[in-house]
Design a protein around this motif. Structure first.
Motif, PDB file in Angstrom:
ATOM      1  N   SER A  19      65.689  58.574  25.428  1.00 18.63           N
ATOM      2  CA  SER A  19      65.959  58.551  26.863  1.00 18.63           C
ATOM      3  C   SER A  19      66.785  57.320  27.221  1.00 18.63           C
ATOM      4  O   SER A  19      66.825  56.341  26.470  1.00 18.63           O
ATOM      5  N   PRO A  20      67.444  57.348  28.392  1.00 19.46           N
ATOM      6  CA  PRO A  20      68.191  56.156  28.833  1.00 19.46           C
ATOM      7  C   PRO A  20      67.302  54.929  28.921  1.00 19.46           C
ATOM      8  O   PRO A  20      67.786  53.805  28.773  1.00 19.46           O
ATOM      9  N   HIS A  21      66.004  55.137  29.159  1.00 18.29           N
ATOM     10  CA  HIS A  21      65.088  53.997  29.200  1.00 18.29           C
ATOM     11  C   HIS A  21      64.965  53.329  27.837  1.00 18.29           C
ATOM     12  O   HIS A  21      64.512  52.198  27.734  1.00 18.29           O
ATOM     13  N   HIS A  22      65.357  54.054  26.768  1.00 21.53           N
ATOM     14  CA  HIS A  22      65.295  53.505  25.419  1.00 21.53           C
ATOM     15  C   HIS A  22      66.703  53.374  24.829  1.00 21.53           C
ATOM     16  O   HIS A  22      66.927  53.605  23.644  1.00 21.53           O
ATOM     17  N   GLN A  23      67.667  53.052  25.685  1.00 23.15           N
ATOM     18  CA  GLN A  23      69.054  52.762  25.296  1.00 23.15           C
ATOM     19  C   GLN A  23      69.789  53.956  24.677  1.00 23.15           C
ATOM     20  O   GLN A  23      70.788  53.783  23.988  1.00 23.15           O
ATOM     21  N   SER A  24      69.309  55.157  24.912  1.00 28.55           N
ATOM     22  CA  SER A  24      69.994  56.369  24.443  1.00 28.55           C
ATOM     23  C   SER A  24      70.368  56.277  22.969  1.00 28.55           C
ATOM     24  O   SER A  24      71.495  56.551  22.569  1.00 28.55           O
ATOM     25  N   LYS A  25      69.416  55.905  22.143  1.00 35.29           N
ATOM     26  CA  LYS A  25      69.681  55.760  20.717  1.00 35.29           C
ATOM     27  C   LYS A  25      69.806  57.121  20.047  1.00 35.29           C
ATOM     28  O   LYS A  25      69.080  58.060  20.362  1.00 35.29           O
ATOM     29  N   ALA A  26      70.726  57.208  19.103  1.00 32.66           N
ATOM     30  CA  ALA A  26      70.874  58.432  18.321  1.00 32.66           C
ATOM     31  C   ALA A  26      69.740  58.532  17.313  1.00 32.66           C
ATOM     32  O   ALA A  26      69.421  57.564  16.624  1.00 32.66           O
ATOM     33  N   LYS A  27      69.141  59.712  17.224  1.00 34.19           N
ATOM     34  CA  LYS A  27      68.087  59.937  16.245  1.00 34.19           C
ATOM     35  C   LYS A  27      68.701  60.416  14.922  1.00 34.19           C
ATOM     36  O   LYS A  27      69.852  60.861  14.874  1.00 34.19           O
ATOM     37  N   TYR A  29      72.533  76.822  19.112  1.00 35.52           N
ATOM     38  CA  TYR A  29      72.503  75.682  20.021  1.00 35.52           C
ATOM     39  C   TYR A  29      71.168  74.955  19.877  1.00 35.52           C
ATOM     40  O   TYR A  29      70.102  75.582  19.939  1.00 35.52           O
ATOM     41  N   VAL A  30      71.247  73.644  19.692  1.00 35.83           N
ATOM     42  CA  VAL A  30      70.040  72.836  19.553  1.00 35.83           C
ATOM     43  C   VAL A  30      69.542  72.438  20.937  1.00 35.83           C
ATOM     44  O   VAL A  30      70.313  72.005  21.799  1.00 35.83           O
ATOM     45  N   TRP A  31      68.264  72.586  21.165  1.00 32.24           N
ATOM     46  CA  TRP A  31      67.611  72.113  22.384  1.00 32.24           C
ATOM     47  C   TRP A  31      66.921  70.795  22.031  1.00 32.24           C
ATOM     48  O   TRP A  31      66.067  70.773  21.161  1.00 32.24           O
ATOM     49  N   LYS A  32      67.240  69.667  22.638  1.00 32.71           N
ATOM     50  CA  LYS A  32      68.229  69.449  23.640  1.00 32.71           C
ATOM     51  C   LYS A  32      68.897  68.118  23.390  1.00 32.71           C
ATOM     52  O   LYS A  32      68.590  67.461  22.382  1.00 32.71           O
ATOM     53  N   LEU A  33      69.805  67.665  24.287  1.00 31.24           N
ATOM     54  CA  LEU A  33      70.614  66.491  24.010  1.00 31.24           C
ATOM     55  C   LEU A  33      69.810  65.196  24.046  1.00 31.24           C
ATOM     56  O   LEU A  33      69.926  64.364  23.155  1.00 31.24           O
ATOM     57  N   GLN A  34      68.982  65.012  25.074  1.00 32.56           N
ATOM     58  CA  GLN A  34      68.372  63.700  25.284  1.00 32.56           C
ATOM     59  C   GLN A  34      66.972  63.832  25.855  1.00 32.56           C
ATOM     60  O   GLN A  34      66.691  64.722  26.660  1.00 32.56           O
ATOM     61  N   ASP A  35      66.082  62.953  25.412  1.00 32.87           N
ATOM     62  CA  ASP A  35      64.730  62.905  25.981  1.00 32.87           C
ATOM     63  C   ASP A  35      64.793  62.402  27.413  1.00 32.87           C
ATOM     64  O   ASP A  35      65.661  61.603  27.776  1.00 32.87           O
ATOM     65  N   ARG A  36      63.832  62.846  28.197  1.00 29.43           N
ATOM     66  CA  ARG A  36      63.721  62.322  29.560  1.00 29.43           C
ATOM     67  C   ARG A  36      62.932  61.015  29.567  1.00 29.43           C
ATOM     68  O   ARG A  36      63.292  60.059  30.239  1.00 29.43           O
ATOM     69  N   HIS A  37      61.835  61.010  28.825  1.00 28.70           N
ATOM     70  CA  HIS A  37      61.000  59.814  28.807  1.00 28.70           C
ATOM     71  C   HIS A  37      60.579  59.532  27.364  1.00 28.70           C
ATOM     72  O   HIS A  37      61.296  58.910  26.615  1.00 28.70           O
ATOM     73  N   ALA A  38      59.381  59.989  26.988  1.00 28.22           N
ATOM     74  CA  ALA A  38      58.875  59.763  25.631  1.00 28.22           C
ATOM     75  C   ALA A  38      59.608  60.664  24.641  1.00 28.22           C
ATOM     76  O   ALA A  38      60.188  61.691  25.020  1.00 28.22           O
ATOM     77  N   LEU A  86      60.746  65.657  11.223  1.00 31.17           N
ATOM     78  CA  LEU A  86      60.332  67.027  11.524  1.00 31.17           C
ATOM     79  C   LEU A  86      61.505  67.826  12.084  1.00 31.17           C
ATOM     80  O   LEU A  86      61.718  68.982  11.701  1.00 31.17           O
ATOM     81  N   ARG A  87      62.273  67.217  12.980  1.00 32.73           N
ATOM     82  CA  ARG A  87      63.421  67.921  13.547  1.00 32.73           C
ATOM     83  C   ARG A  87      64.504  68.132  12.494  1.00 32.73           C
ATOM     84  O   ARG A  87      65.184  69.170  12.494  1.00 32.73           O
ATOM     85  N   GLN A  88      64.683  67.188  11.612  1.00 33.93           N
ATOM     86  CA  GLN A  88      65.665  67.374  10.539  1.00 33.93           C
ATOM     87  C   GLN A  88      65.298  68.585   9.682  1.00 33.93           C
ATOM     88  O   GLN A  88      66.151  69.411   9.352  1.00 33.93           O
ATOM     89  N   GLN A  89      64.022  68.669   9.328  1.00 34.07           N
ATOM     90  CA  GLN A  89      63.565  69.810   8.544  1.00 34.07           C
ATOM     91  C   GLN A  89      63.721  71.106   9.328  1.00 34.07           C
ATOM     92  O   GLN A  89      64.098  72.146   8.775  1.00 34.07           O
ATOM     93  N   TYR A  90      63.441  71.032  10.613  1.00 30.72           N
ATOM     94  CA  TYR A  90      63.570  72.211  11.477  1.00 30.72           C
ATOM     95  C   TYR A  90      65.014  72.714  11.467  1.00 30.72           C
ATOM     96  O   TYR A  90      65.264  73.916  11.277  1.00 30.72           O
ATOM     97  N   VAL A 126      62.559  71.606  18.326  1.00 28.87           N
ATOM     98  CA  VAL A 126      61.149  71.267  18.157  1.00 28.87           C
ATOM     99  C   VAL A 126      60.936  69.845  18.663  1.00 28.87           C
ATOM    100  O   VAL A 126      61.833  69.000  18.579  1.00 28.87           O
ATOM    101  N   ASP A 127      59.760  69.610  19.211  1.00 25.61           N
ATOM    102  CA  ASP A 127      59.427  68.253  19.615  1.00 25.61           C
ATOM    103  C   ASP A 127      59.076  67.421  18.389  1.00 25.61           C
ATOM    104  O   ASP A 127      58.486  67.910  17.439  1.00 25.61           O
ATOM    105  N   ASP A 128      59.496  66.175  18.424  1.00 26.95           N
ATOM    106  CA  ASP A 128      59.209  65.234  17.346  1.00 26.95           C
ATOM    107  C   ASP A 128      58.868  63.902  17.995  1.00 26.95           C
ATOM    108  O   ASP A 128      59.663  63.346  18.741  1.00 26.95           O
ATOM    109  N   GLN A 129      57.671  63.407  17.703  1.00 23.78           N
ATOM    110  CA  GLN A 129      57.203  62.195  18.362  1.00 23.78           C
ATOM    111  C   GLN A 129      57.817  60.928  17.776  1.00 23.78           C
ATOM    112  O   GLN A 129      57.623  59.843  18.327  1.00 23.78           O
ATOM    113  N   ALA A 130      58.558  61.062  16.675  1.00 24.30           N
ATOM    114  CA  ALA A 130      59.168  59.875  16.066  1.00 24.30           C
ATOM    115  C   ALA A 130      60.272  59.348  16.966  1.00 24.30           C
ATOM    116  O   ALA A 130      61.106  60.112  17.449  1.00 24.30           O
TER     117      ALA A 130
END
Length: 1074
Positions: free
Chosen positions: A944-952, A927-936, A900-904, A890-894
């Motif tokens: 995303s790599p633009h945001h230092q690839s931080k773990a959520k 399988y969880v979709w997906k590993l990394q954001d592209r942008h937002a 939201l993704r944790q609950q999902y 699921v998409d999560d804007q946080a």
């Protein structure tokens, strides 16, 4: 449509906390506090019950429904009834284009009131709200005169029957049908003479019926009377006046209500013990997303004050109009004297609220720029409590409308009813609002004011073209009946958690789309031929040394730092399987083997070998279609030649698959041929093209599968499948067989179309290797009905059927959400039309339940849908093959705290565990979709790599579930090896922990051993040398010395002294004893 309804954007779930902080008590509210509702944070849909609450209403809750006299009674000029302003309005040209529609007969409830009572019994309601017709009781409106005996007796009979059936009557004195004589003689409500005349009419009603009525409502929604009747002119009497007209009318309506209340309070309450209130209507409004500024909050507050506060402030507040209205209207707004303020104040025994389409429609017109009208009943209830204190509340009108063409199948009305009623329940349980009753509007279809008969609001359908006006329960009536029986929404078990673990061989995976290839290594130290000197100029820079070129080597897999970094991200999730896609167009740019991108293959091979080093599994998707231009993921030449509409693409795919198996198969145990072919076909414009594309995709998969089985399976031991998009299809209307059939039909088109040809079903009908028999029959019947030459579905020949049958190693499903499904209205008609020709071939319409929680991109979170789709697949195809959910998320804007993704993850994996343990589904992976954001921030577990690839935060949630193997009761880590291996693993863990110390110790040990060996060799050599010399002197001829040349030198050339010494030492070691 239902799916387009605006969702509540306000944090009403924090209202209970807010009310406690504000110190509310039953005595009084605090005017202006309602604006704090808009200042709270955005609601968190992951909190249990905040989107939909499974709970029941308080005991004795007053379930009801209602009608109004003019809308339903008919008999407009019979048995002594006088003309009302609405009778006059609908018979005159003032009513506009719908002048031919009148309420002369309407629902004929005056004659068929007993059928209405039967309808109430069917529902099981405890109350019935209806209005008395003022012109029927007093044709000229003057209650000092003689009442119409027939009318008095009619309402008396109705009250007696209701009480006999144990149904509480809630009686409204005035629901907009003012006697026409009062309009003509006095100018209607613009004249304050009507205040006294209404009080006399009310006193008659209290006296005549009060002993049988506990709840009285003086008038219904006076806001619409004032604004629509004397402002816009769309309601009777149809006056279009200046800005002062509605203000004067409203002032008189408030005073009339207060006078009636005081009359009851003084003369009738002591003996009748009843309660009196007034029904006030309102909308709800929120600032646009991201615009919760102080100015916009103030505009929202003013919007509610201008409708609800206009009447509620004088009655439930301080006895005067809101300050915002005084500022807006100035001297045009009538004034209450200090005495009148005290006289008007607190003239209601409970708060009666109307919340329906009439106010919401008008609210959209009156809302200032930047605000959105939304149907949030919970928030308006909370606002009432914040503004006016802890009032007892009756929702006197709640409901929506349906188009007249809907008939009795009012599916949308069901979900809006569900939403409104649940919002009331949340207001009770979370916010402490004292709602004691709910009246679903309305009992039967009737005349809907300025909309005539074009819309319907009844729970019972009436065909107004038929004289008998039979009451037929709509599906919303059946739904409401269930809600009343259950006294709300008791937990149905779907939210109950189970304990247990998934098996040790379970796939814990992460899925990505096409893996990006980096052709140039990011670690160039072995590929750069230059020699550098450092800090020559004192600036710390590296400077190439001119004229020097070093020998280089080709790039190694370890030189691609992007691979290492990417796989380290994946490994940190704790997952065991990584699914990603190859790029067909990159590997074979021309679509055939004429040009093979060996560098791309080499890069993919590096990824696979690095995964193998990490002891992680790869799941490879050969073809990952995209909807992006220009080629949908196909090589350009193949797309240009027709793509999947051309049989040549099938052969090209087999060739491409063979190359991938050959080059990469040694590292791959699981292959996906095509990702979501059932979504790919949607890009084609016509139904015929969609069926042909699906046909060729199936054949391409089967050829790739057969090739693997024939040439690679025995050596590589892998499994091949195709991944289908598998959202669950739930009948939108559970009371209609047509909706159940539509949902099953959609599942056949989405899943059965691809799985039936590949797998043997548990049903006898149909051939192996062919499309579902139900689907074939439906398309043939549809083609016949529409006059088409034949079914658009292609046919498989016998060879193709044989190739298709059994061509699946496991069942791969991508599941994200659940859809409500209904048949397209056009598919239910016998005559084809243009709209019918444009509907999808499956003839299904997709909707969403507004009570479901939604993500930022509009994805509904419906965990139980996963369990249902797994059960459907298992029921149809058996348990022989494992099912793997190859993508879910699921998409999560946080940005990081993605609750939201944790609950999902928790809720969806809970349903997966239920499917496996309770339903016997052979599920082997998630399988969880997906590993990394592209942008937002969206679907990624990492930014995303633009945001230092931080773990959520969801990574920790997923890793914890993986470590536990699911949801065990003791919350312990899952162990999946034998006791010996466990002991060995413990030793290994100790070794790993003490690795630096062990390495140092090993070095010391090796050094000691080597030194010891050197000492021993030296000692032995010296002893041998001493013995040799002693024996040589004593025996002399017992040994013969054999000289071995120490070096190869030309004859006549003497060795140098240092050379002879060295060579002699060597020769000494090569003496041979005879």
């Amino acid at each position: 449509m239902l799916s387009h309804l605006p969702l509540p954007a306000l944090p009403c779930f924090l209202l209970s906390l807010l009310l406690l902080m504000c110190g509310w008590n039953k005595a009084a509210g605090s005017l202006g506090q309602g604006r704090r509702l808009w200042q709270q944070p955005v609601p968190d849909p992951t909190i249990h019950g905040r989107s939909f609450l499974h709970d029941t209403f308080p005991p004795g809750f007053l379930w009801g429904t209602g009608t109004s006299a003019f809308q339903t009674e008919g008999a407009w000029d019979q048995k002594g009834k006088g003309q009302s302003i609405w009778d006059h309005y609908t018979h005159s040209a003032a009513s506009g284009n719908w002048a031919t529609e009148t309420a002369d007969v309407a629902s004929d409830s005056y004659a068929r009131w007993e059928e209405d009572v039967d309808a109430l019994e069917y529902l099981g309601v405890r109350s019935y709200s209806f209005s008395l017709s003022w012109p029927r009781l007093f044709p000229d409106g003057n209650a000092r005169g003689r009442p119409n005996t027939a009318a008095v007796e009619h309402y008396s009979r109705l009250l007696d029957r209701l009480l006999e059936k144990k149904i509480q009557p809630i009686v409204t004195l005035y629901h907009w049908d003012l006697p026409q004589d009062l309009q003509e003689s006095y100018g209607g409500w613009k004249n304050d003479s009507l205040v006294g005349m209404f009080e006399e009419y009310a006193a008659f009603c209290f006296h005549t019926y009060g002993s049988r009525v506990r709840y009285w409502l003086t008038m219904h929604n006076p806001y619409l009377v004032a604004v629509q009747g004397y402002g816009t002119g769309v309601h009777a009497p149809g006056e279009i006046g200046g800005p002062s007209g509605p203000l004067i009318v409203a002032h008189n309506l408030i005073r009339a209500h207060a006078k009636a209340w005081h009359t009851y309070n003084t003369y009738f309450r002591p003996t009748q013990k009843g309660e009196v209130s007034i029904v006030l209507g309102s909308h709800w409004v929120v600032p646009q997303k991201g615009q919760v500024t102080a100015a916009n909050v103030e505009l929202c507050q003013q919007s509610i004050e201008a409708v609800l506060g206009w009447f509620a402030n004088p009655i439930f507040g301080d006895g005067d109009y809101p300050l915002s209205m005084k500022a807006q209207h100035g001297s045009l707004l009538p004034m209450f004297t200090p005495e009148e303020k005290l006289w008007v104040q607190k003239t209601a025994d409970f708060f009666a609220l109307s919340f329906g389409p009439n106010n919401l429609r008008l609210g959209r017109i009156l809302v200032p720029h930047g605000q959105i009208v939304t149907p949030d009943l919970r928030c308006i209830l909370g606002w009432v409590k914040l503004e006016y204190g802890d009032q007892r509340v009756l929702v006197a009108e709640g409901g929506w409308f349906s188009e007249s063409t809907v008939g009795r199948e009012d599916t949308v009305a069901i979900y809006l009813m569900k939403k409104f009623i649940n919002q009331v329940l949340q207001a009770i349980r979370f916010d402490g609002v004292q709602v004691f009753g709910y009246s679903a509007w309305s009992l039967v279809d009737g005349y809907e004011w300025n909309y005539g008969y074009s819309v319907r609001r009844g729970l019972f359908y009436i065909d107004f073209s038929q004289p008998n006006r039979t009451r037929i329960p709509k599906t919303s009536a059946e739904y409401y009946r269930h809600v009343i029986t259950d006294n709300g929404f008791p937990n149905n078990g779907t939210s109950t958690e189970v304990e247990g673990r998934f098996p040790c061989e379970f796939h814990w995976g992460v899925t990505d789309s096409t893996l990006q290839v980096h052709f140039h290594p990011s670690s160039p130290q072995f590929t750069d031929p230059h020699l550098y000197s450092w800090n020559v100029t004192g600036d710390g820079a590296l400077s190439p040394v001119s004229g020097v070129r070093l020998q280089t080597r080709g790039a190694q897999c370890t030189d691609y730092l992007a691979i290492r970094d990417h796989l380290n991200l994946f490994a940190s999730t704790g997952a065991s399987h990584y699914r990603f896609a190859l790029s067909w167009s990159l590997i074979l740019p021309q679509g055939d083997l004429s040009v093979v991108n060996t560098e791309a293959l080499r890069y993919y091979r590096c990824v696979l070998t690095e995964l193998d080093k990490l002891d992680l599994e790869a799941v490879i998707t050969l073809y990952y279609p995209t909807h992006r231009a220009p080629h949908m993921g196909l090589p350009g030449p193949l797309h240009a030649s027709g793509g999947w509409l051309n049989q040549s693409t099938v052969e090209a795919f087999q060739e491409y698959a063979a190359l991938c198996y050959q080059e990469l198969g040694s590292w791959v145990r699981y292959w996906i041929t095509v990702n979501e072919p059932n979504r790919l076909v949607d890009v084609y414009s016509s139904g015929k093209e969609q069926h042909q594309a699906a046909h060729n995709l199936l054949l391409a998969h089967a050829k790739a599968w057969r090739l693997y089985e024939r040439e690679y399976s025995s050596q590589q031991g892998g499994l091949v499948s195709l991944a289908l998009h598998a959202d669950w299809a739930e009948p939108a209307n559970p009371f209609l067989v047509s909706h159940t059939a539509a949902a099953q039909r959609l599942l056949l088109f989405e899943l059965g179309r691809f799985l039936d040809p590949l797998l043997e079903t548990r049903y006898e009908e149909g051939d192996k290797g062919d499309y579902p028999q139900e689907m074939k029959a439906y398309l043939e019947e549809r083609a016949l009905m529409m006059g088409l030459p034949g079914s658009p579905l292609p046919s498989f020949n016998e060879m193709e059927k044989e190739e298709l049958s059994g061509a699946l190693g496991f069942i791969a499903l991508n599941h994200f959400t659940t859809r409500l499904v209904s048949p397209y209205p056009s598919t239910q008609t016998s005559q084809p039309n243009l709209q019918q020709l444009q509907t999808p071939d499956h003839g299904c319409l997709l909707l969403s339940d507004p009570t479901w929680p939604f993500s930022g991109l509009g994805q509904a979170l419906v965990p139980w849908g996963l369990r249902k789709v797994l059960g459907w697949v298992t029921k149809r195809y058996g348990r022989a093959l494992p099912i793997i959910v190859t993508a879910s998320g699921v998409d999560d804007q946080a940005p990081v705290e993605d609750r939201l993704r944790q609950q999902y993850l928790k809720s969806y994996l809970q349903e997966a565990l239920k499917a496996r343990h309770l339903d016997g589904v052979n599920m082997q992976g998630f399988y969880v979709w997906k590993l990394q954001d592209r942008h937002a921030p969206q679907f990624g577990l990492f930014t995303s790599p633009h945001h230092q690839s931080k773990a959520k935060a969801s990574i920790a949630t997923y890793r914890e579930i993986i470590n536990h193997g699911g949801f065990p009761d003791n919350n312990t880590t899952q162990t999946c090896r034998s006791s010996d291996l466990q002991e060995l693993c413990t030793i290994c863990a100790w070794i790993f922990k003490n690795k630096p110390l062990l390495v140092f110790g090993a070095c010391l040990l090796i050094t000691a051993v080597m030194l010891g060996a050197v000492v021993i060799v030296v000692i032995i050599s010296r002893r041998n040398r001493s013995r040799g010399r002693g024996k040589g002197r004593g025996v002399g001829s017992s040994r013969r010395r054999v000289e071995v040349p120490g070096c190869s030198i030309p004859p006549g050339v003497k060795c140098q002294p240092w050379e002879r010494v060295t060579l002699q030492c060597v020769a000494d070691k090569l003496r041979v004893v005879h």
